[in-house]
Design a protein around this motif. Structure first.
Motif, mmCIF file in Angstrom:
data_model
loop_
_atom_site.group_PDB
_atom_site.id
_atom_site.type_symbol
_atom_site.label_atom_id
_atom_site.label_comp_id
_atom_site.label_asym_id
_atom_site.label_seq_id
_atom_site.Cartn_x
_atom_site.Cartn_y
_atom_site.Cartn_z
ATOM 1 N N ALA B 58 0.809 -1.220 0.000
ATOM 2 C CA ALA B 58 0.000 0.000 0.000
ATOM 3 C C ALA B 58 0.839 1.267 0.000
ATOM 4 O O ALA B 58 0.755 2.087 0.904
ATOM 5 N N ALA B 59 1.668 1.417 -1.044
ATOM 6 C CA ALA B 59 2.537 2.588 -1.106
ATOM 7 C C ALA B 59 1.712 3.842 -1.365
ATOM 8 O O ALA B 59 1.075 3.954 -2.413
ATOM 9 N N PRO B 60 1.725 4.797 -0.440
ATOM 10 C CA PRO B 60 1.024 6.051 -0.713
ATOM 11 C C PRO B 60 1.765 6.850 -1.776
ATOM 12 O O PRO B 60 2.919 6.565 -2.079
ATOM 13 N N TYR B 61 1.097 7.825 -2.345
ATOM 14 C CA TYR B 61 1.738 8.623 -3.378
ATOM 15 C C TYR B 61 1.199 10.041 -3.353
ATOM 16 O O TYR B 61 0.093 10.293 -2.850
ATOM 17 N N VAL B 62 2.010 10.956 -3.862
ATOM 18 C CA VAL B 62 1.577 12.332 -4.088
ATOM 19 C C VAL B 62 2.003 12.715 -5.500
ATOM 20 O O VAL B 62 2.885 12.082 -6.080
ATOM 21 N N ILE B 63 1.383 13.747 -6.042
ATOM 22 C CA ILE B 63 1.728 14.205 -7.387
ATOM 23 C C ILE B 63 2.314 15.615 -7.284
ATOM 24 O O ILE B 63 1.693 16.516 -6.707
ATOM 25 N N ASP B 64 3.527 15.754 -7.804
ATOM 26 C CA ASP B 64 4.222 17.049 -7.779
ATOM 27 C C ASP B 64 3.860 17.821 -9.042
ATOM 28 O O ASP B 64 4.062 17.329 -10.150
ATOM 29 N N SER B 65 3.371 19.043 -8.885
ATOM 30 C CA SER B 65 2.873 19.800 -10.050
ATOM 31 C C SER B 65 3.967 20.184 -11.036
ATOM 32 O O SER B 65 3.670 20.469 -12.204
ATOM 33 N N ARG B 66 5.212 20.220 -10.580
ATOM 34 C CA ARG B 66 6.335 20.655 -11.440
ATOM 35 C C ARG B 66 6.040 21.993 -12.139
ATOM 36 O O ARG B 66 6.460 22.226 -13.275
ATOM 37 N N PHE B 67 5.318 22.857 -11.444
ATOM 38 C CA PHE B 67 4.872 24.075 -12.106
ATOM 39 C C PHE B 67 5.989 25.034 -12.530
ATOM 40 O O PHE B 67 5.830 25.789 -13.514
ATOM 41 N N PRO B 68 7.155 25.038 -11.833
ATOM 42 C CA PRO B 68 8.227 25.946 -12.287
ATOM 43 C C PRO B 68 8.634 25.746 -13.753
ATOM 44 O O PRO B 68 9.276 26.609 -14.337
ATOM 45 N N LEU B 69 8.230 24.636 -14.335
ATOM 46 C CA LEU B 69 8.440 24.459 -15.776
ATOM 47 C C LEU B 69 7.876 25.638 -16.564
ATOM 48 O O LEU B 69 8.415 26.021 -17.604
ATOM 49 N N PHE B 70 6.779 26.187 -16.046
ATOM 50 C CA PHE B 70 6.062 27.215 -16.800
ATOM 51 C C PHE B 70 6.456 28.638 -16.399
ATOM 52 O O PHE B 70 5.818 29.588 -16.830
ATOM 53 N N GLN B 71 7.468 28.781 -15.556
ATOM 54 C CA GLN B 71 7.964 30.122 -15.269
ATOM 55 C C GLN B 71 9.329 30.302 -15.937
ATOM 56 O O GLN B 71 10.140 31.122 -15.522
ATOM 57 N N GLN B 72 9.599 29.499 -16.944
ATOM 58 C CA GLN B 72 10.851 29.598 -17.681
ATOM 59 C C GLN B 72 10.566 29.418 -19.169
ATOM 60 O O GLN B 72 9.522 28.891 -19.567
#
Lengths: 152, 406
Positions: B58-72
């Motif tokens: 039962a490995a929990p997980y989170v999702i990283d938005s990686r949003f800094p991609l869009f400030q470059q």
């Protein structure tokens, strides 16, 4: 920077231009490389590239690292090659110092000197088969690439 | 174990990691799924991650938005970048010509993107049904029952990379956070991404949450100087003294040591990814085949490790199943990856009881033992010269932690 010669695509570095062709000629002349023997230029292995790999009779593998200048790094790479290849050499343009020669001998690394287009075997690399697992992986890796037949 | 429960060990999921993750089930706390992969490979990644979440481990997980991609400026955007931009509902987030400025982002779209991000996270567990059978088969587990499939453990708010509280991007990060918290309530977790350790310290001081996910761009533990590493430790400790629990998105062994300074957990890629620079690299791919040298707590070239092992097996001794009876060069790619994760898990366990005051001394003892082994006369000079730079960071770490911050 060496001018790239389209008829000799393996000439990519100054080392290759000065050292590779005399080496290939010498390997053939001394029957260390037969016409049907396979050679691989800049063969990718363990995250780096080995300058020249030859595969001879009974799938005997030899690795050659070429260097015109300081030999420290090239000797290090040749020592690494001992773990996977049956023989390992450095190919250089100057007679190495005593310390480097001793280290090469201690590690089973052969030394070839190329001067004025002539090759001299200063120290041979003793035949030593690597472990089964590593040798198997190397041969599989060699087998998956198109060999460049000797062009000399 | 959850994200902020000491000491959590999460792995950043990469599309090439499924076999390794299957083999390592139960040996890590959870997964951080990059938003790019979650968006681009919704069926495959979703099927695998959700199937894993429904197993006994039962490995929990989170999702990283990686949003800094869009400030470059993205000179060569990948399909996964477009997929992520689409997921946020704004395909024009991809900027190929000029670097975006804070003024290019209005508040309304930020609120809208945060809402869409929460919706994506909320729906993530229910959208992959058709792929379950395939991944359950691969995991050698029964097809997961819907009630066992987990939602993301927390919803990591989108964020920008910031240079301090006066940076205009920080205001946008705040907007993202407030909108995410409003939409996701207590499931939301705030991400603080900083361009430097000084910026991190400043940004943390400007927050009031008791849980933060942190990332300092380019904080390469083995290359950083002791002042930078010490400043980092001080920043973590100050936050911990305020009762803030911190989880690092990227970290290696130095972050394991940061447990004594208040860090609750870390994430890293499998076989790489112990730090990350926020600017996107023009090319990326699977990590190079390197060997994790336990005694130095870092990666070294595989053939160097092998050469050391041939001359002194104690230098690379490792109790993990992949290393048993094998030299480093005998490990194939997946074995190298498994070994690296097993070594990190072991480091977390072994160093858990170490008191803070003893850390620097232990690091120096490790360095002295390594230095002595490498400099033995039986070790050829070229190997000594190649190996010694790979242990120097231990002295830097010891200096950074020598006089623990008050």
């Amino acid at each position: 920077m060496t001018q790239r010669d389209p008829t000799r695509p393996w000439i990519r570095t100054q080392e290759a231009a000065v050292l590779m062709e005399p080496l290939l000629a010498w390997l053939t002349a001394t029957q260390r490389l037969r016409v049907q023997g396979n050679i691989f230029i800049e063969f990718p292995w363990a995250g780096r590239r080995v300058d020249l790999v030859t595969v001879g009779k009974r799938l005997t593998t030899s690795a050659f690292e070429l260097k015109l200048g300081r030999i420290g790094r090239v000797l290090e790479q040749a020592i690494y090659n001992r773990a996977a290849f049956d023989r390992s050499y450095i190919v250089i343009a100057h007679v190495p110092g005593e310390q480097a020669l001793m280290e090469a001998k201690q590690c089973g690394v052969g030394v070839l000197i190329v001067q004025s287009g002539a090759v001299r075997l200063m120290l041979d690399s003793p035949l030593a088969r690597p472990g089964r697992v590593v040798r198997g992986r190397l041969l599989r890796s060699l087998g998956t690439r198109s060999p460049l037949e000797s062009a000399i | 174990m959850t994200l902020f429960q000491p000491f959590s060990h999460y792995l950043s999921y990469g599309a090439t990691d499924q076999q390794t993750l299957r083999d390592l089930a139960g040996r890590f706390s959870g997964l951080v799924v990059p938003g790019t992969i979650a968006a681009y490979q919704q069926r495959g990644t979703g099927g695998f991650v959700l199937s894993l979440s429904a197993t006994q481990a039962a490995a929990p997980y989170v999702i990283d938005s990686r949003f800094p991609l869009f400030q470059q400026r993205l000179i060569a955007p990948k399909r996964s970048h477009y997929a992520l931009a689409d997921l946020f509902g704004y395909p024009d987030l991809i900027e190929r010509r000029t670097a975006p400025r804070p003024g290019d982002f209005a508040t309304e779209p930020l609120l809208d993107m945060a809402q869409r991000w929460v919706e994506f996270n909320d729906a993530y567990h229910s959208a992959q049904g058709a792929a379950f059978e395939k991944y359950a088969r691969r995991l050698e587990e029964p097809i997961p029952q819907p009630e066992n499939i987990q939602r993301p453990e927390r919803i990591l708010a989108p964020y920008f990379m910031c240079d301090g509280r006066d940076d205009d991007w920080w205001q946008h990060s705040k907007t993202f956070w407030e909108a995410t918290r409003e939409a996701a309530s207590e499931r939301a977790a705030r991400v603080v991404a900083a361009k430097s350790v000084n910026a991190l310290s400043d940004l943390i001081d400007d927050t009031s949450e008791d849980e933060l996910v942190i990332w300092v761009s380019g904080l390469d533990e083995v290359a950083a100087g002791y002042r930078e590493l010490r400043t980092y430790a001080i920043a973590l400790e100050r936050a911990a003294q305020r009762g803030v629990r911190l989880f690092a998105l990227y970290g290696g062994f130095y972050h394991v040591l940061m447990r004594r300074f208040g860090l609750s957990g870390l994430s890293h890629g499998i076989g790489f990814g112990e730090y990350r620079v926020w600017e996107e690299l023009p090319q990326s791919g699977p990590p190079p085949a390197r060997y994790y040298l336990r005694r130095a707590h870092r990666y070294v070239p595989q053939d160097l490790a092998n050469a050391l092992a041939l001359r002194d097996p104690s230098l690379t001794a490792c109790p993990c199943p992949d290393c048993e009876g094998r030299r480093p060069l005998e490990l194939d790619y997946h074995a190298l990856m498994r070994h690296s994760v097993a070594a990190r898990a072991e480091e977390i366990e072994m160093w858990a009881p170490v008191r803070r005051a003893n850390i620097a001394k232990l690091l120096r003892d490790e360095l002295a033992a390594l230095d002595q082994a490498i400099r033995r006369p039986t070790m050829p000079g070229p190997l000594q010269r190649a190996a010694l730079p790979y242990v120097e960071h231990l002295d830097t770490w010891a200096n950074a932690l020598d006089s623990p911050p008050a």
